[in-house]
Design a protein around this motif. Structure first.
Motif, PDB file in Angstrom:
ATOM      1  N   ARG A 109      88.911  -2.556  56.719  1.00  8.76           N
ATOM      2  CA  ARG A 109      89.895  -2.439  55.636  1.00  8.76           C
ATOM      3  C   ARG A 109      89.212  -2.217  54.291  1.00  8.76           C
ATOM      4  N   SER A 110      88.157  -2.995  54.013  1.00  9.53           N
ATOM      5  CA  SER A 110      87.486  -2.863  52.716  1.00  9.53           C
ATOM      6  C   SER A 110      86.761  -1.531  52.593  1.00  9.53           C
ATOM      7  N   ASN A 111      86.191  -1.018  53.700  1.00  9.43           N
ATOM      8  CA  ASN A 111      85.571   0.309  53.640  1.00  9.43           C
ATOM      9  C   ASN A 111      86.592   1.376  53.287  1.00  9.43           C
ATOM     10  N   ILE A 112      87.767   1.289  53.887  1.00 13.20           N
ATOM     11  CA  ILE A 112      88.820   2.260  53.582  1.00 13.20           C
ATOM     12  C   ILE A 112      89.189   2.190  52.105  1.00 13.20           C
ATOM     13  N   ASP A 113      89.332   0.962  51.590  1.00 13.28           N
ATOM     14  CA  ASP A 113      89.725   0.789  50.185  1.00 13.28           C
ATOM     15  C   ASP A 113      88.609   1.196  49.227  1.00 13.28           C
ATOM     16  N   GLU A 114      87.388   0.707  49.464  1.00 16.40           N
ATOM     17  CA  GLU A 114      86.292   0.952  48.532  1.00 16.40           C
ATOM     18  C   GLU A 114      85.861   2.409  48.514  1.00 16.40           C
ATOM     19  N   LEU A 115      85.935   3.073  49.671  1.00 17.62           N
ATOM     20  CA  LEU A 115      85.529   4.478  49.732  1.00 17.62           C
ATOM     21  C   LEU A 115      86.701   5.431  49.505  1.00 17.62           C
ATOM     22  N   GLY A 116      87.887   4.873  49.342  1.00 14.13           N
ATOM     23  CA  GLY A 116      89.069   5.711  49.085  1.00 14.13           C
ATOM     24  C   GLY A 116      89.370   6.668  50.229  1.00 14.13           C
ATOM     25  N   ILE A 117      89.333   6.157  51.459  1.00  9.30           N
ATOM     26  CA  ILE A 117      89.525   7.027  52.629  1.00  9.30           C
ATOM     27  C   ILE A 117      91.026   7.176  52.902  1.00  9.30           C
ATOM     28  N   GLN A 118      91.689   7.937  52.064  1.00  3.46           N
ATOM     29  CA  GLN A 118      93.130   8.111  52.212  1.00  3.46           C
ATOM     30  C   GLN A 118      93.495   8.755  53.548  1.00  3.46           C
ATOM     31  N   ASN A 119      92.623   9.646  54.023  1.00  4.35           N
ATOM     32  CA  ASN A 119      92.947  10.348  55.270  1.00  4.35           C
ATOM     33  C   ASN A 119      92.686   9.495  56.512  1.00  4.35           C
ATOM     34  N   ALA A 120      92.337   8.203  56.312  1.00  6.17           N
ATOM     35  CA  ALA A 120      92.318   7.285  57.447  1.00  6.17           C
ATOM     36  C   ALA A 120      93.741   6.916  57.853  1.00  6.17           C
ATOM     37  N   HIS A 121      94.717   7.176  56.949  1.00  6.25           N
ATOM     38  CA  HIS A 121      96.146   6.980  57.257  1.00  6.25           C
ATOM     39  C   HIS A 121      96.410   5.588  57.843  1.00  6.25           C
ATOM     40  N   ARG A 122      95.999   4.578  57.119  1.00  6.67           N
ATOM     41  CA  ARG A 122      96.174   3.198  57.588  1.00  6.67           C
ATOM     42  C   ARG A 122      97.651   2.811  57.574  1.00  6.67           C
ATOM     43  N   VAL A 123      98.116   2.261  58.703  1.00  5.58           N
ATOM     44  CA  VAL A 123      99.505   1.816  58.833  1.00  5.58           C
ATOM     45  C   VAL A 123      99.492   0.369  59.315  1.00  5.58           C
ATOM     46  N   PRO A 124     100.178  -0.550  58.633  1.00  2.37           N
ATOM     47  CA  PRO A 124     100.097  -1.967  59.006  1.00  2.37           C
ATOM     48  C   PRO A 124     100.890  -2.296  60.274  1.00  2.37           C
ATOM     49  N   GLY A 125     100.393  -3.314  60.993  1.00  7.38           N
ATOM     50  CA  GLY A 125     101.145  -3.895  62.092  1.00  7.38           C
ATOM     51  C   GLY A 125     100.758  -3.435  63.480  1.00  7.38           C
ATOM     52  N   ILE A 126     100.488  -4.406  64.365  1.00 11.79           N
ATOM     53  CA  ILE A 126     100.300  -4.147  65.786  1.00 11.79           C
ATOM     54  C   ILE A 126     101.093  -5.210  66.539  1.00 11.79           C
ATOM     55  N   ALA A 127     101.965  -4.774  67.437  1.00 11.83           N
ATOM     56  CA  ALA A 127     102.786  -5.691  68.226  1.00 11.83           C
ATOM     57  C   ALA A 127     102.251  -5.786  69.645  1.00 11.83           C
ATOM     58  N   TYR A 187      87.866   8.166  59.518  1.00 13.29           N
ATOM     59  CA  TYR A 187      87.140   6.988  59.028  1.00 13.29           C
ATOM     60  C   TYR A 187      85.652   7.119  59.331  1.00 13.29           C
ATOM     61  N   GLY A 188      85.305   7.460  60.560  1.00 12.18           N
ATOM     62  CA  GLY A 188      83.895   7.586  60.934  1.00 12.18           C
ATOM     63  C   GLY A 188      83.177   8.641  60.118  1.00 12.18           C
ATOM     64  N   ARG A 189      83.824   9.772  59.921  1.00 13.22           N
ATOM     65  CA  ARG A 189      83.181  10.831  59.128  1.00 13.22           C
ATOM     66  C   ARG A 189      82.988  10.404  57.675  1.00 13.22           C
ATOM     67  N   ALA A 190      83.905   9.596  57.155  1.00 14.83           N
ATOM     68  CA  ALA A 190      83.750   9.109  55.784  1.00 14.83           C
ATOM     69  C   ALA A 190      82.565   8.150  55.668  1.00 14.83           C
ATOM     70  N   LEU A 191      82.371   7.298  56.685  1.00 16.61           N
ATOM     71  CA  LEU A 191      81.194   6.420  56.680  1.00 16.61           C
ATOM     72  C   LEU A 191      79.914   7.250  56.669  1.00 16.61           C
ATOM     73  N   ALA A 192      79.889   8.304  57.469  1.00 14.48           N
ATOM     74  CA  ALA A 192      78.700   9.164  57.528  1.00 14.48           C
ATOM     75  C   ALA A 192      78.443   9.822  56.174  1.00 14.48           C
ATOM     76  N   ARG A 193      79.486  10.324  55.536  1.00 14.66           N
ATOM     77  CA  ARG A 193      79.310  10.979  54.236  1.00 14.66           C
ATOM     78  C   ARG A 193      78.721  10.015  53.214  1.00 14.66           C
ATOM     79  N   GLU A 194      79.243   8.783  53.202  1.00 15.77           N
ATOM     80  CA  GLU A 194      78.753   7.827  52.213  1.00 15.77           C
ATOM     81  C   GLU A 194      77.316   7.408  52.512  1.00 15.77           C
ATOM     82  N   ALA A 195      77.004   7.196  53.789  1.00 16.59           N
ATOM     83  CA  ALA A 195      75.627   6.848  54.142  1.00 16.59           C
ATOM     84  C   ALA A 195      74.667   7.968  53.740  1.00 16.59           C
TER      85      ALA A 195
END
Length: 429
Positions: A109-127, A187-195
């Motif tokens: 969650r923090s990686n998505i927020d800190e790196l601004g990964i909008q295209n991770a398309h995070r949606v809350p909730g798992i049932a 998400y994975g590609r965004a981690l690679a770009r930042e690294a």
């Protein structure tokens, strides 16, 4: 040799198409990471942030394997339950491990927020849904987890369940409001770009063919490249080769299947009336969620020790989907795919140090989105001498997978689970 391109929902909707060069020549590094999935990328990013010189070698493309074509569920826990962890590690260590799994959710969650990964398309909730009446057991278990660990769990009785999931199969559910689902490839590609931005050298199509791991400086070969590093991290998952035989012998490659439906919003939303992802409580049961703004269903399920694709992946999954939601009988499948996960016999991640400077971080099958984040983080902490939290996983070491007998045992166990699930459902009718 595995193909370099898999047609999936994620590859079709990938936000970027950057590539990384093959490794070439003599390369010096502090740490060499083998495997460009989410565990390897998480470790690479943390190490690069600390100023370490990192080289990451990926045999195919970044997040090509299970990391980039899974269900996209991010929630606390492991592939096995807390009671099984307690039996092996004791109650105190089991609770620490569970809290670490919760931390894994927050790392993502923090990686998505800190790196601004909008295209991770995070949606809350798992049932988590049940196909039988637990007679209060599910509600009691969720209350215990909410009280002990602070999870944001809400119990859903039968009437509420059937308002959200228009299926005669489901009896009750627990909604984890702190969990979420997302686009793992983006998400994975965004981690690679930042690294890479921080100085990590990432190399695709660079399969490791040999390794000398006995000296203070480890030497790996990939094509015409020779990489020398003080530390080596093997984070290779279900596609692990034979370079480190102890690792190859310690996990079982297990295949799972996923389909993407056609775009049919009225039909889809007439069956599933929630944006939360759904996880069937059956062992190796279904997992699915709405994608593309609720216009399509991404449906996964089934596991097998057969590592080659059956010709009827789509038909098998579609039968399961329609048996759960008969009103979807007219819904067509647009694409289906498979992927290999790595499972240890104890169903826990294998995270630790094999010998001085040689680390392993694998076996995330069944619950990989949070545990890959945990694994990459604690291994990086161990390399940097920041913590020894990787030792929490010591009870779950590189035990032999049983070879061909282990595969047979897994398949027989899966079939027995299916039979037990069917009997339990029958009793609840």
């Amino acid at each position: 040799m595995q193909p370099t391109y898999i047609d999936t929902y994620y590859s079709r909707t990938a936000a970027t198409s950057e590539t990384y060069p093959r490794a070439a020549g003599r390369i010096q590094a502090d740490v060499c990471i083998v495997g460009g999935g989410l565990a390897g990328l998480t470790a690479a990013l943390k190490l690069a942030r600390s100023g370490r010189k990192v080289v990451l070698l990926e045999a195919q493309r970044v997040a090509w394997g299970a990391s980039g074509r899974n269900g996209g569920f991010v929630s606390a826990g492991y592939a096995t339950g807390l009671a099984a962890i307690e039996r092996r590690a004791g109650p105190d260590q089991a609770r620490e491990l569970f809290r670490l799994s919760m931390e894994g959710v927050e790392i993502v969650r923090s990686n998505i927020d800190e790196l601004g990964i909008q295209n991770a398309h995070r949606v809350p909730g798992i049932a988590k849904v049940l196909r039988y009446n637990s007679r209060g057991a599910l509600q009691a278990a969720s209350e215990r987890q909410r009280s002990e660990f602070g999870l944001q769990l809400r119990y859903l009785p039968r009437d509420e369940v059937r308002e959200l999931f228009i299926s005669p199969k489901y009896h009750e559910a627990v909604l984890d409001e702190g969990a979420f689902h997302f686009h793992p490839l983006n998400y994975g590609r965004a981690l690679a770009r930042e690294a890479a931005r921080l100085g990590a050298s990432i190399h695709e199509h660079s399969s490791v063919t040999a390794a000398d791991l006995d000296s203070a400086r480890k030497v790996l070969r990939a094509g015409n490249a020779e990489i020398s590093a003080e530390h080596v991290v093997f984070a290779t998952g279900g596609y692990t080769g034979g370079v480190l035989p102890a690792l190859k012998r310690a996990f079982l490659p297990i295949a799972t299947y996923v389909l993407l439906s056609e775009q049919a919003p009225e039909l889809v939303q007439g069956a599933i009336r929630t944006q939360a992802a759904i996880l069937d409580d059956r062992r190796a049961g279904d997992y699915y969620r709405l994608v593309d703004g609720g216009n399509r269903i991404l449906w996964g399920g089934r596991i097998t020790t057969r590592t080659t694709d059956p010709h009827d992946i789509a038909a098998r999954l579609r039968r399961e989907m329609v048996s759960t939601y008969p009103q979807l009988s007219g819904l067509k499948v647009e694409v289906a795919w498979s992927g290999l996960m790595s499972y240890a016999r104890h169903l826990m991640p294998q995270i630790g140090q094999w010998k001085q400077g040689v680390w392993y971080c694998t076996a995330f099958g069944g619950h990989g989105m949070n545990t890959t984040a945990v694994g990459g983080t604690v291994v990086a902490e161990g390399i940097m001498a920041e913590s020894d939290r990787y030792r929490l996983f010591a009870p779950f070491d590189l035990a032999w997978n049983g070879g061909i007998f282990g595969r047979a045992a897994v398949q027989l166990t899966y079939w027995s689970y299916q039979a037990a699930d069917a009997a339990r459902e029958l009793r609840s009718r």
